[in-house]
Motif scaffolding. Structure first.
Motif, PDB file in Angstrom:
ATOM      1  N   LEU A 146       0.821  -1.209   0.000  1.00  0.00           N
ATOM      2  CA  LEU A 146       0.000   0.000   0.000  1.00  0.00           C
ATOM      3  C   LEU A 146       0.854   1.258   0.000  1.00  0.00           C
ATOM      4  CD1 LEU A 146      -2.783  -0.918   2.611  1.00  0.00           C
ATOM      5  CD2 LEU A 146      -2.860  -1.165   0.119  1.00  0.00           C
ATOM      6  N   TRP A 147       1.958   1.218   0.726  1.00  0.00           N
ATOM      7  CA  TRP A 147       2.790   2.409   0.896  1.00  0.00           C
ATOM      8  C   TRP A 147       3.899   2.536  -0.146  1.00  0.00           C
ATOM      9  CZ3 TRP A 147       2.894   0.329   6.456  1.00  0.00           C
ATOM     10  CH2 TRP A 147       1.716   0.705   7.114  1.00  0.00           C
ATOM     11  N   SER A 148       4.034   1.536  -1.010  1.00  0.00           N
ATOM     12  CA  SER A 148       5.148   1.534  -1.965  1.00  0.00           C
ATOM     13  C   SER A 148       4.960   2.494  -3.118  1.00  0.00           C
ATOM     14  CB  SER A 148       5.330   0.124  -2.533  1.00  0.00           C
ATOM     15  OG  SER A 148       4.213  -0.230  -3.353  1.00  0.00           O
ATOM     16  N   GLY A 149       3.695   2.797  -3.441  1.00  0.00           N
ATOM     17  CA  GLY A 149       3.414   3.640  -4.591  1.00  0.00           C
ATOM     18  C   GLY A 149       3.003   2.884  -5.839  1.00  0.00           C
ATOM     19  N   VAL A 150       2.949   1.541  -5.783  1.00  0.00           N
ATOM     20  CA  VAL A 150       2.506   0.788  -6.956  1.00  0.00           C
ATOM     21  C   VAL A 150       1.025   1.064  -7.203  1.00  0.00           C
ATOM     22  CG1 VAL A 150       4.229  -1.029  -6.640  1.00  0.00           C
ATOM     23  CG2 VAL A 150       1.927  -1.314  -5.651  1.00  0.00           C
ATOM     24  N   THR A 151       0.610   0.925  -8.440  1.00  0.00           N
ATOM     25  CA  THR A 151      -0.800   1.143  -8.793  1.00  0.00           C
ATOM     26  C   THR A 151      -1.495  -0.147  -9.179  1.00  0.00           C
ATOM     27  OG1 THR A 151      -0.204   1.635 -11.086  1.00  0.00           O
ATOM     28  CG2 THR A 151      -0.348   3.497  -9.562  1.00  0.00           C
ATOM     29  N   SER A 152      -0.778  -1.273  -9.098  1.00  0.00           N
ATOM     30  CA  SER A 152      -1.363  -2.551  -9.488  1.00  0.00           C
ATOM     31  C   SER A 152      -0.696  -3.674  -8.701  1.00  0.00           C
ATOM     32  CB  SER A 152      -1.169  -2.782 -10.994  1.00  0.00           C
ATOM     33  OG  SER A 152      -1.686  -4.026 -11.401  1.00  0.00           O
ATOM     34  N   LEU A 153      -1.506  -4.619  -8.238  1.00  0.00           N
ATOM     35  CA  LEU A 153      -1.004  -5.805  -7.544  1.00  0.00           C
ATOM     36  C   LEU A 153      -1.582  -7.035  -8.213  1.00  0.00           C
ATOM     37  CD1 LEU A 153       0.387  -7.338  -5.173  1.00  0.00           C
ATOM     38  CD2 LEU A 153      -1.741  -6.996  -3.873  1.00  0.00           C
ATOM     39  N   ALA A 154      -0.722  -7.975  -8.573  1.00  0.00           N
ATOM     40  CA  ALA A 154      -1.154  -9.242  -9.156  1.00  0.00           C
ATOM     41  C   ALA A 154      -0.572 -10.381  -8.342  1.00  0.00           C
ATOM     42  CB  ALA A 154      -0.700  -9.351 -10.612  1.00  0.00           C
ATOM     43  N   ILE A 155      -1.407 -11.350  -8.005  1.00  0.00           N
ATOM     44  CA  ILE A 155      -0.964 -12.471  -7.172  1.00  0.00           C
ATOM     45  C   ILE A 155      -1.410 -13.796  -7.781  1.00  0.00           C
ATOM     46  CG2 ILE A 155      -0.988 -11.064  -5.084  1.00  0.00           C
ATOM     47  CD1 ILE A 155      -3.621 -12.403  -4.309  1.00  0.00           C
ATOM     48  N   ALA A 156      -0.740 -14.866  -7.369  1.00  0.00           N
ATOM     49  CA  ALA A 156      -1.064 -16.192  -7.896  1.00  0.00           C
ATOM     50  C   ALA A 156      -2.255 -16.816  -7.195  1.00  0.00           C
ATOM     51  CB  ALA A 156       0.156 -17.111  -7.781  1.00  0.00           C
ATOM     52  N   GLY A 157      -2.520 -16.422  -5.950  1.00  0.00           N
ATOM     53  CA  GLY A 157      -3.637 -17.001  -5.217  1.00  0.00           C
ATOM     54  C   GLY A 157      -3.783 -16.345  -3.867  1.00  0.00           C
ATOM     55  N   SER A 158      -4.920 -16.611  -3.214  1.00  0.00           N
ATOM     56  CA  SER A 158      -5.190 -15.939  -1.943  1.00  0.00           C
ATOM     57  C   SER A 158      -5.972 -16.790  -0.957  1.00  0.00           C
ATOM     58  CB  SER A 158      -5.973 -14.634  -2.202  1.00  0.00           C
ATOM     59  OG  SER A 158      -7.202 -14.919  -2.856  1.00  0.00           O
ATOM     60  N   ASP A 159      -6.211 -18.054  -1.288  1.00  0.00           N
ATOM     61  CA  ASP A 159      -6.965 -18.888  -0.355  1.00  0.00           C
ATOM     62  C   ASP A 159      -6.037 -19.443   0.722  1.00  0.00           C
ATOM     63  OD1 ASP A 159      -5.615 -21.087  -1.459  1.00  0.00           O
ATOM     64  OD2 ASP A 159      -7.243 -21.545  -2.847  1.00  0.00           O
ATOM     65  N   GLY A 160      -6.479 -20.423   1.471  1.00  0.00           N
ATOM     66  CA  GLY A 160      -5.683 -20.940   2.577  1.00  0.00           C
ATOM     67  C   GLY A 160      -4.646 -21.984   2.210  1.00  0.00           C
ATOM     68  N   SER A 161      -4.410 -22.183   0.921  1.00  0.00           N
ATOM     69  CA  SER A 161      -3.503 -23.255   0.494  1.00  0.00           C
ATOM     70  C   SER A 161      -2.089 -23.091   1.029  1.00  0.00           C
ATOM     71  CB  SER A 161      -3.466 -23.323  -1.032  1.00  0.00           C
ATOM     72  OG  SER A 161      -4.721 -23.613  -1.576  1.00  0.00           O
ATOM     73  N   LEU A 162      -1.574 -21.870   1.003  1.00  0.00           N
ATOM     74  CA  LEU A 162      -0.203 -21.641   1.470  1.00  0.00           C
ATOM     75  C   LEU A 162      -0.038 -22.080   2.915  1.00  0.00           C
ATOM     76  CD1 LEU A 162       2.656 -20.438   1.504  1.00  0.00           C
ATOM     77  CD2 LEU A 162       1.603 -18.207   1.948  1.00  0.00           C
ATOM     78  N   GLU A 163      -0.928 -21.614   3.785  1.00  0.00           N
ATOM     79  CA  GLU A 163      -0.828 -21.968   5.203  1.00  0.00           C
ATOM     80  C   GLU A 163      -1.007 -23.467   5.410  1.00  0.00           C
ATOM     81  OE1 GLU A 163      -2.741 -17.770   5.263  1.00  0.00           O
ATOM     82  OE2 GLU A 163      -2.657 -19.512   3.919  1.00  0.00           O
ATOM     83  N   GLU A 164      -1.953 -24.060   4.685  1.00  0.00           N
ATOM     84  CA  GLU A 164      -2.226 -25.486   4.838  1.00  0.00           C
ATOM     85  C   GLU A 164      -1.047 -26.340   4.389  1.00  0.00           C
ATOM     86  OE1 GLU A 164      -5.751 -26.114   2.616  1.00  0.00           O
ATOM     87  OE2 GLU A 164      -7.004 -24.852   3.915  1.00  0.00           O
ATOM     88  N   ILE A 165      -0.404 -25.954   3.303  1.00  0.00           N
ATOM     89  CA  ILE A 165       0.695 -26.754   2.758  1.00  0.00           C
ATOM     90  C   ILE A 165       1.980 -26.557   3.553  1.00  0.00           C
ATOM     91  CG2 ILE A 165       2.198 -27.076   0.751  1.00  0.00           C
ATOM     92  CD1 ILE A 165      -0.244 -26.271  -0.985  1.00  0.00           C
ATOM     93  N   THR A 166       2.299 -25.316   3.896  1.00  0.00           N
ATOM     94  CA  THR A 166       3.617 -25.022   4.466  1.00  0.00           C
ATOM     95  C   THR A 166       3.626 -24.809   5.972  1.00  0.00           C
ATOM     96  OG1 THR A 166       3.386 -22.626   4.177  1.00  0.00           O
ATOM     97  CG2 THR A 166       4.269 -23.889   2.310  1.00  0.00           C
ATOM     98  N   GLY A 167       2.524 -24.316   6.538  1.00  0.00           N
ATOM     99  CA  GLY A 167       2.508 -23.990   7.959  1.00  0.00           C
ATOM    100  C   GLY A 167       2.949 -22.577   8.279  1.00  0.00           C
ATOM    101  N   PHE A 168       3.166 -21.733   7.265  1.00  0.00           N
ATOM    102  CA  PHE A 168       3.538 -20.348   7.530  1.00  0.00           C
ATOM    103  C   PHE A 168       2.379 -19.576   8.148  1.00  0.00           C
ATOM    104  CE2 PHE A 168       6.965 -20.979   4.330  1.00  0.00           C
ATOM    105  CZ  PHE A 168       8.019 -20.498   5.093  1.00  0.00           C
ATOM    106  N   ASP A 169       2.702 -18.681   9.053  1.00  0.00           N
ATOM    107  CA  ASP A 169       1.731 -17.771   9.657  1.00  0.00           C
ATOM    108  C   ASP A 169       1.726 -16.487   8.841  1.00  0.00           C
ATOM    109  OD1 ASP A 169       0.167 -16.108  11.177  1.00  0.00           O
ATOM    110  OD2 ASP A 169       1.432 -16.173  12.965  1.00  0.00           O
TER     111      ASP A 169
END
Length: 227
Positions: A146-169
């Motif tokens: 938000l504070w970087s000044g970019v005007t566009s954000l693109a991501i590969a995904g946003s569901d709970g898969s990352l946390e479920e697979i890896t355990g990252f908080d």
């Protein structure tokens, strides 16, 4: 450009009574990109015009970071939004850099700002910039976005898969799309999601440290029936 790939060289450390001391000035800090990254960035074309092309590069850097054991399974890139010019690529460097804030998004944003000589990627006279990440930014990196000044954000995904697979908080969840829209930042989700999932599974299967805060990291036990 080699200078765009490192904030500073990693300082050598000495131990004195359990306290890590640097041989360089203690009133500054820096986190370097891994050695392999400069060569990989030199292989890239100057422009990546489609969002899929940009995301594929980010996925490649994330996977290489796992394969080389040089950080977590995350990468991000800053690109000129309209032309696709590659400004910076960052990967996660938390453990090698001894810095809990050295997430891929922070690395990419900082490297882009250093290369352009600005603190605001949306500053006067600059083209619009896009941040491309191989998953939804954690709560810290979302703030940095938000504070970087970019005007566009693109991501590969946003569901709970990352946390479920890896355990990252990843921290608390908010309505990311709403907060981005309030600030005039366009948002793209689910771009080449399967490639991100593959990288997360590679990290999980490697048994590497999950570096959550306050000693919460753990080598991930792989269930016998894991896909």
């Amino acid at each position: 450009e080699g200078s765009s790939l490192a904030l500073s060289k990693e300082p050598s450390l000495e131990r004195n009574g359990g306290l890590a001391r640097t041989n360089e000035r203690e009133m500054e800090f820096g986190v370097a990109m891994p050695d392999w990254a400069e060569g990989e960035q030199k292989k890239l074309p100057e422009y990546l015009k489609t969002l899929e092309e940009r995301m594929r590069v980010v996925h490649r850097f994330a996977r290489l970071n796992v394969e080389h054991d040089t950080g977590g399974p995350f990468a991000a890139g800053v690109f000129e939004l309209k032309t696709g010019r590659v400004v910076s690529i960052g990967v996660n460097r938390v453990v090698p850099g001894r810095c809990s804030t050295a997430h891929a998004e922070v690395m990419a944003i900082a490297l882009a700002q250093k290369r352009l000589g600005v603190h605001d990627l949306g500053g006067e006279g600059l083209p619009d910039h896009q941040l491309v990440v191989n998953w939804l930014p954690c709560c810290m990196c979302f703030g940095a976005t938000l504070w970087s000044g970019v005007t566009s954000l693109a991501i590969a995904g946003s569901d709970g898969s990352l946390e479920e697979i890896t355990g990252f908080d990843e921290g608390p969840r908010i309505d990311n799309a709403k907060e981005l829209a309030k600030r005039g930042i366009e948002f793209f989700d689910n771009i080449l999601k399967d490639e991100a999932i593959d990288t997360f599974k590679l990290f999980r299967d490697s048994g590497r440290l999950v570096y959550n805060g306050r000693g919460g990291g753990a080598c991930i036990p792989v269930p016998a029936d894991a896909p």
